[in-house]
Scaffold this motif. Structure first.
Motif, mmCIF file in Angstrom:
data_model
loop_
_atom_site.group_PDB
_atom_site.id
_atom_site.type_symbol
_atom_site.label_atom_id
_atom_site.label_comp_id
_atom_site.label_asym_id
_atom_site.label_seq_id
_atom_site.Cartn_x
_atom_site.Cartn_y
_atom_site.Cartn_z
ATOM 1 N N SER A 1 -15.335 -5.057 -95.280
ATOM 2 C CA SER A 1 -16.651 -4.954 -94.635
ATOM 3 C C SER A 1 -17.213 -6.306 -94.228
ATOM 4 N N VAL A 2 -16.458 -7.377 -94.444
ATOM 5 C CA VAL A 2 -16.930 -8.709 -94.030
ATOM 6 C C VAL A 2 -17.153 -8.699 -92.518
ATOM 7 N N ALA A 3 -18.360 -9.089 -92.099
ATOM 8 C CA ALA A 3 -18.716 -8.960 -90.680
ATOM 9 C C ALA A 3 -19.260 -10.244 -90.087
ATOM 10 N N ALA A 4 -19.002 -11.373 -90.726
ATOM 11 C CA ALA A 4 -19.480 -12.651 -90.200
ATOM 12 C C ALA A 4 -18.681 -13.777 -90.837
ATOM 13 N N GLY A 5 -18.735 -14.933 -90.203
ATOM 14 C CA GLY A 5 -18.107 -16.111 -90.773
ATOM 15 C C GLY A 5 -16.730 -16.421 -90.209
ATOM 16 N N PRO A 6 -16.268 -17.653 -90.422
ATOM 17 C CA PRO A 6 -14.996 -18.106 -89.862
ATOM 18 C C PRO A 6 -13.760 -17.490 -90.520
ATOM 19 N N MET A 7 -13.909 -16.871 -91.702
ATOM 20 C CA MET A 7 -12.770 -16.282 -92.394
ATOM 21 C C MET A 7 -12.779 -14.752 -92.345
ATOM 22 N N GLN A 8 -13.485 -14.192 -91.398
ATOM 23 C CA GLN A 8 -13.614 -12.742 -91.313
ATOM 24 C C GLN A 8 -12.253 -12.046 -91.225
ATOM 25 N N SER A 9 -11.417 -12.478 -90.312
ATOM 26 C CA SER A 9 -10.109 -11.835 -90.142
ATOM 27 C C SER A 9 -9.213 -12.067 -91.357
ATOM 28 N N THR A 10 -9.327 -13.229 -91.980
ATOM 29 C CA THR A 10 -8.534 -13.523 -93.173
ATOM 30 C C THR A 10 -8.909 -12.587 -94.314
ATOM 31 N N PHE A 11 -10.192 -12.416 -94.539
ATOM 32 C CA PHE A 11 -10.640 -11.516 -95.598
ATOM 33 C C PHE A 11 -10.212 -10.077 -95.320
ATOM 34 N N HIS A 12 -10.240 -9.664 -94.062
ATOM 35 C CA HIS A 12 -9.791 -8.311 -93.707
ATOM 36 C C HIS A 12 -8.317 -8.124 -94.059
#
Length: 206
Positions: free
Chosen positions: A87-98
């Motif tokens: 559900s991370v929806a902001a920040g420079p690591m969004q795709s990494t966390f996904h």
């Protein structure tokens, strides 16, 4: 007359001397009491902070019905990281966390971190390693929520209340403070832990 004056002055001198000693004793007593209160306050902060981590572990493991719904716990086959990281929806690591969301290694690392940090901080042992691990965890979670963002990826307001100092930063500072103050010696096993040979030889384990 001279004898009378001498006997009159002597009690006065004695009274002043005793008063000075009493004042010093009161000052020392006040200092000790202040130190005790400060130590207990730090110990309370340590125990409560440790319980935050330990409770998160228990709730996510067993699905106690608070942040984790009943039947969705880790023991029921649920993932402790999938919901949050996906559900991370902001920040420079969004795709990494996904990409990390729900991975077995991420689940185990996250849960072991919660358990280890919570147990160590509550008991007052290994506060320095716990502070390092906890600060790293809080930094990653801060980046996942990314408080500096005013808007999420879909353009909706982020509802961030502060672009920097959120609760992740506070928890990290608390962990560092209780470790630096050796707060495990009050209401904890810190003194016993520090006396172990391996800990005496490796101060970073304290």
């Amino acid at each position: 007359m001279a004898v009378h004056e001498h006997s009159h002055r002597s009690p006065g001198f004695r009274l002043f001397f005793r008063s000075g000693r009493t004042g010093s004793a009161l000052a020392v007593s006040a200092g000790v009491d202040t130190h005790t209160v400060a130590a207990r306050a730090l110990a309370s902060l340590r125990v409560l902070t440790g319980f935050v981590f330990l409770w998160a572990f228990l709730d996510k493991t067993f699905g106690l019905g608070y942040a984790t719904a009943s039947g969705k716990g880790w023991v029921d086959g649920g993932s402790p990281t999938k919901g949050f990281l996906s559900s991370v929806a902001a920040g420079p690591m969004q795709s990494t966390f996904h990409s990390w969301a729900g991975d077995t290694w991420a689940d185990w690392l996250f849960m072991l971190g919660l358990l280890g940090i919570g147990a160590a901080v509550m008991t007052g042992v290994a506060l320095r390693p716990a502070a390092v691990a906890g600060t790293a965890m809080m930094a990653l979670m801060w980046m996942a929520e990314w408080p500096p963002a005013k808007h999420l990826a879909d353009g909706s307001p982020s509802m961030s209340t502060n672009p920097f100092a959120d609760y992740h930063v506070i928890y990290a500072v608390v962990l560092i403070a209780v470790a630096a103050a050796a707060a495990g010696t009050t209401w904890g096993l810190g003194r016993w832990w520090a006396g172990l040979p391996v800990v005496r030889d490796h101060a970073w384990l304290r």
